[in-house]
Design a protein around this motif. Sequence first.
Motif, PDB file in Angstrom:
ATOM      1  N   HIS A  22     -10.173 -14.680  34.357  1.00  8.28           N
ATOM      2  CA  HIS A  22      -9.648 -14.447  35.702  1.00  8.28           C
ATOM      3  C   HIS A  22      -8.249 -13.845  35.690  1.00  8.28           C
ATOM      4  CE1 HIS A  22     -13.145 -16.604  37.165  1.00  8.28           C
ATOM      5  NE2 HIS A  22     -12.837 -16.160  38.375  1.00  8.28           N
ATOM      6  N   ALA A  23      -7.640 -13.789  34.523  1.00  7.20           N
ATOM      7  CA  ALA A  23      -6.371 -13.064  34.409  1.00  7.20           C
ATOM      8  C   ALA A  23      -6.602 -11.563  34.373  1.00  7.20           C
ATOM      9  CB  ALA A  23      -5.621 -13.506  33.159  1.00  7.20           C
ATOM     10  N   GLU A  24      -7.850 -11.160  34.116  1.00  8.71           N
ATOM     11  CA  GLU A  24      -8.200  -9.743  34.072  1.00  8.71           C
ATOM     12  C   GLU A  24      -9.581  -9.545  34.684  1.00  8.71           C
ATOM     13  OE1 GLU A  24      -7.863  -8.171  30.154  1.00  8.71           O
ATOM     14  OE2 GLU A  24      -5.711  -8.556  29.997  1.00  8.71           O
ATOM     15  N   VAL A  25      -9.701  -9.832  35.962  1.00  2.06           N
ATOM     16  CA  VAL A  25     -10.981  -9.680  36.654  1.00  2.06           C
ATOM     17  C   VAL A  25     -11.363  -8.204  36.687  1.00  2.06           C
ATOM     18  CG1 VAL A  25     -12.199 -10.044  38.838  1.00  2.06           C
ATOM     19  CG2 VAL A  25     -10.554 -11.747  38.024  1.00  2.06           C
ATOM     20  N   TRP A  26     -12.639  -7.921  36.515  1.00  5.11           N
ATOM     21  CA  TRP A  26     -13.102  -6.535  36.480  1.00  5.11           C
ATOM     22  C   TRP A  26     -12.731  -5.807  37.773  1.00  5.11           C
ATOM     23  CZ3 TRP A  26     -18.846  -7.911  35.004  1.00  5.11           C
ATOM     24  CH2 TRP A  26     -18.867  -8.489  33.737  1.00  5.11           C
ATOM     25  N   PRO A  27     -12.276  -4.575  37.669  1.00  5.91           N
ATOM     26  CA  PRO A  27     -11.911  -3.802  38.873  1.00  5.91           C
ATOM     27  C   PRO A  27     -13.047  -3.705  39.887  1.00  5.91           C
ATOM     28  CG  PRO A  27     -11.106  -2.706  36.910  1.00  5.91           C
ATOM     29  CD  PRO A  27     -11.964  -3.843  36.428  1.00  5.91           C
ATOM     30  N   GLY A  28     -14.279  -3.571  39.419  1.00  9.14           N
ATOM     31  CA  GLY A  28     -15.405  -3.462  40.351  1.00  9.14           C
ATOM     32  C   GLY A  28     -15.595  -4.709  41.184  1.00  9.14           C
ATOM     33  N   VAL A  29     -15.304  -5.871  40.598  1.00 10.04           N
ATOM     34  CA  VAL A  29     -15.387  -7.137  41.346  1.00 10.04           C
ATOM     35  C   VAL A  29     -14.322  -7.166  42.433  1.00 10.04           C
ATOM     36  CG1 VAL A  29     -15.137  -9.640  41.168  1.00 10.04           C
ATOM     37  CG2 VAL A  29     -16.394  -8.384  39.400  1.00 10.04           C
ATOM     38  N   LEU A  30     -13.112  -6.756  42.088  1.00  7.95           N
ATOM     39  CA  LEU A  30     -12.017  -6.737  43.066  1.00  7.95           C
ATOM     40  C   LEU A  30     -12.311  -5.753  44.202  1.00  7.95           C
ATOM     41  CD1 LEU A  30      -8.942  -6.789  40.654  1.00  7.95           C
ATOM     42  CD2 LEU A  30     -10.153  -8.729  41.667  1.00  7.95           C
ATOM     43  N   GLU A  31     -12.883  -4.610  43.855  1.00 13.16           N
ATOM     44  CA  GLU A  31     -13.221  -3.615  44.876  1.00 13.16           C
ATOM     45  C   GLU A  31     -14.261  -4.161  45.853  1.00 13.16           C
ATOM     46  OE1 GLU A  31     -14.501  -0.278  42.611  1.00 13.16           O
ATOM     47  OE2 GLU A  31     -12.487   0.145  41.806  1.00 13.16           O
ATOM     48  N   THR A  32     -15.234  -4.903  45.341  1.00 15.91           N
ATOM     49  CA  THR A  32     -16.267  -5.470  46.220  1.00 15.91           C
ATOM     50  C   THR A  32     -15.692  -6.552  47.116  1.00 15.91           C
ATOM     51  OG1 THR A  32     -18.010  -4.967  44.623  1.00 15.91           O
ATOM     52  CG2 THR A  32     -18.492  -6.648  46.275  1.00 15.91           C
ATOM     53  N   ILE A  33     -14.796  -7.367  46.585  1.00 12.30           N
ATOM     54  CA  ILE A  33     -14.134  -8.381  47.414  1.00 12.30           C
ATOM     55  C   ILE A  33     -13.435  -7.712  48.593  1.00 12.30           C
ATOM     56  CG2 ILE A  33     -12.224 -10.051  47.474  1.00 12.30           C
ATOM     57  CD1 ILE A  33     -12.969 -10.780  44.566  1.00 12.30           C
TER      58      ILE A  33
END
Length: 220
Positions: A22-33
């Motif tokens: 969780h210190a480096e969550v995938w960018p695609g996950v953040l974009e979907t959030i």
Amino acid sequence: MQRIAQLIQVKDRDIAEYERIHAEVWPGVLETIAACNIHNYSIFRYNHLLFAYMEYHGDDWAADQAKMAADPVTQEWWKITAPMQLPMPDVEEGAWWKRLPEVFHTDAPHGRLNKRIASVIHVKEKAIEEYIRIHADTWPGVLAAIADANIRNYSIYQYNHLLFTYMEYHGDDWEADMARNADDAVSQDWWKITTAMLQPVPEAKEGAYDYPIPEVFHTD
């Protein structure tokens, strides 16, 4: 905008790995959030409990959650994170995280954000109903003192005998603002009532009530 707080357990053996990824969550996950209208999303950990706070800015929570669940990158992320977690025993049927009721909220105009803070404390079982009742009508002087201490977006959520708090500090001198808040006469009278209902968690420092819990994840 809706404020949403949730709770889930993380398996003891997986705590370090959960925090690492969780210190480096995938960018695609953040974009979907973000695409699902979720902002100011943080996860804090207290022992094996994960306390999540987020703000939902959409119009259809169910639809946005379905959109998130259909995202292939998020699905792959959940294949990693889900085995590390255990739902709360009383989670709603079909849900993964347990949604918590909001006991209290206050806010004021925002300035520069200094830090996000979460903490946990016990409320005595016999005092839960009274604690919730009085926080539905918190004294105006207490709210004014909170704002004067540069605390914004302050919420309290309840799970059984645990109270989780989330707040944002927008000042420049935390120690000075907390000292000024502690010196406020109205707040002192309020605390005489509320602290009698509370009990620190075992990890709290001597003389302290709230126990700060670390932030594992944040996105906005």
